[in-house]
Design a protein around this motif. Structure first.
Motif, PDB file in Angstrom:
ATOM      1  N   SER A 194       0.846  -1.191   0.000  1.00 27.53           N
ATOM      2  CA  SER A 194       0.000   0.000   0.000  1.00 27.53           C
ATOM      3  C   SER A 194       0.882   1.240   0.000  1.00 27.53           C
ATOM      4  O   SER A 194       1.894   1.287   0.711  1.00 27.53           O
ATOM      5  CB  SER A 194      -0.918   0.018   1.228  1.00 27.53           C
TER       6      SER A 194
ATOM      7  N   LYS B 112      -8.455  -3.711  -3.137  1.00 33.05           N
ATOM      8  CA  LYS B 112      -8.340  -2.637  -2.148  1.00 33.05           C
ATOM      9  C   LYS B 112      -9.433  -2.780  -1.099  1.00 33.05           C
ATOM     10  O   LYS B 112     -10.567  -3.119  -1.420  1.00 33.05           O
ATOM     11  CB  LYS B 112      -8.434  -1.276  -2.830  1.00 33.05           C
TER      12      LYS B 112
ATOM     13  N   MET C  57      -4.292  -4.739  -1.038  1.00 31.01           N
ATOM     14  CA  MET C  57      -3.880  -3.374  -0.728  1.00 31.01           C
ATOM     15  C   MET C  57      -4.785  -2.749   0.331  1.00 31.01           C
ATOM     16  O   MET C  57      -5.888  -2.281   0.020  1.00 31.01           O
ATOM     17  CB  MET C  57      -3.894  -2.502  -1.992  1.00 31.01           C
TER      18      MET C  57
END
Length: 361
Positions: free
Chosen positions: A124, A291, A258
């Motif tokens: 990230s 994500k 992420m």
């Protein structure tokens, strides 16, 4: 392996067998006559014997290398034998054997790995959001289904403090062995492996410069060697900002997880990161990236006992659900938007948590 203390020998074999990355074929003997006959018929690379086996019988046992588990200094070792103190950790015994056996030569019959390994990245551009705790928990959950090797590629992982461990060697040593190109990388790796539950990991590099000096090509070569010659189903990379060639590593991954957060600063960093990938013509990285926002982790602590608590907390529940969804194929391309920011979400810059609560990382 043979020792007069059969329970000791059994435990030692189980401990060595837990190093699945080595792919050793092992045999435990309770009778020295049977062991002697076996060594006359089969090629034995490494023979590990208790000192209670008489020297004249040990001399009749054929093996490339013979090690004797000794209790003291004067143990009547033969010239071709090497003594190893019996009452120490199994990992230390294995390390001594591998270091000796690999001193300047290759082990015959090098183990051929599966060759088909899933490479998962956790990365990230946003910091302080629980990335490492998530990566460790992800690795522990995946290791329930098959062998997983976790590699932390951060500048300052802090594992000696976090896990209350002391490391004599780390990832920098593995990278050194890889540079030598001796063909024994996986066996060398066996002396470095540590365990967190069912998850195997190599201690992170202590000095950040050891990571910064590794070229993208060297990372690629290391990962390909591990994939080809190790027995792992999954290689899990916890990628930090010190890595030279982050994009190239992410391109190699079959999946990228992420963690993000929903505040404005984090969103701006994420937008810039995606623009950079597009500029580098790495749209495939975006397509395989999942994500998400991590749940808030209550409390703080260190040591393996604390890591065990995380398994049964919100982070463990979240990770198991994420794996189930991934396996069920409900994530599509993996490009989902981060969860809405709520009070106490990991990564919050505005606080809002309960007194004593800390971010997950």
């Amino acid at each position: 392996i043979w020792d007069a203390e059969q329970e000791y020998a059994k435990n030692l074999m189980q401990a060595v067998g837990s190093h699945r990355e080595l792919g050793f074929q092992m045999h435990l003997f309770q009778d020295t006559d049977h062991l002697e006959a076996f060594s006359q018929q089969k090629q034995v690379h490494i023979l590990l014997l208790g000192e209670d086996c008489p020297p004249e019988q040990r001399q009749q046992m054929n093996a490339d290398r013979r090690y004797v588990l000794i209790k003291g200094e004067n143990s009547g070792l033969l010239p071709e034998e090497r003594g190893i103190f019996k009452y120490q950790s199994a990992d230390r015994i294995l390390s001594l054997i591998l270091e000796e056996a690999l001193d300047g030569e290759e082990i015959q019959g090098r183990f051929k790995g599966r060759g088909e390994v899933q490479l998962i990245g956790v990365y990230s551009p946003v910091h302080r959001i629980g990335k490492t705790k998530f990566a460790l928990e992800l690795g522990r959950e995946l290791s329930k289904e098959g062998p997983v090797l976790y590699l932390n590629l951060e500048e300052y992982a802090g594992f000696e403090t976090l896990l209350e461990e002391k490391y004599e060697a780390d990832l920098a040593d593995l990278l050194y062995f890889a540079r030598l190109g001796s063909g024994n990388l996986v066996y060398r790796m066996g002396s470095l492996i540590r365990h967190l539950g069912g998850l195997d990991y190599i201690p992170p590099a202590f000095c950040p410069e050891d990571l910064r000096n590794i070229s993208p090509g060297e990372w690629t070569s290391l990962i390909r060697d591990l994939a080809e010659y190790s027995a792992y189903d999954v290689l899990l990379l916890d990628i930090g900002s010190a890595v030279n060639g982050i994009t190239e590593l992410l391109k190699l991954c079959t999946k990228v997880f992420m963690p993000v957060s929903g505040d404005e600063i984090a969103a701006a960093k994420l937008e810039q990161y995606e623009r950079v990938l597009k500029q580098q013509n790495a749209l495939n990285v975006l397509e395989k990236t999942q994500k998400f926002s991590l749940p808030f982790v209550s409390g703080s602590g260190k040591g393996k006992a604390y890591m065990e608590q995380l398994v049964w907390g919100e982070l463990g529940d979240f990770t198991r659900q994420l794996i189930r969804e991934e396996q069920d194929g409900r994530m599509g391309t993996g490009r989902t938007e981060p969860a809405k920011k709520t009070q106490g979400t990991a990564g919050s810059d505005t606080g809002g948590g309960r007194p004593g609560d800390l971010p997950a990382d």
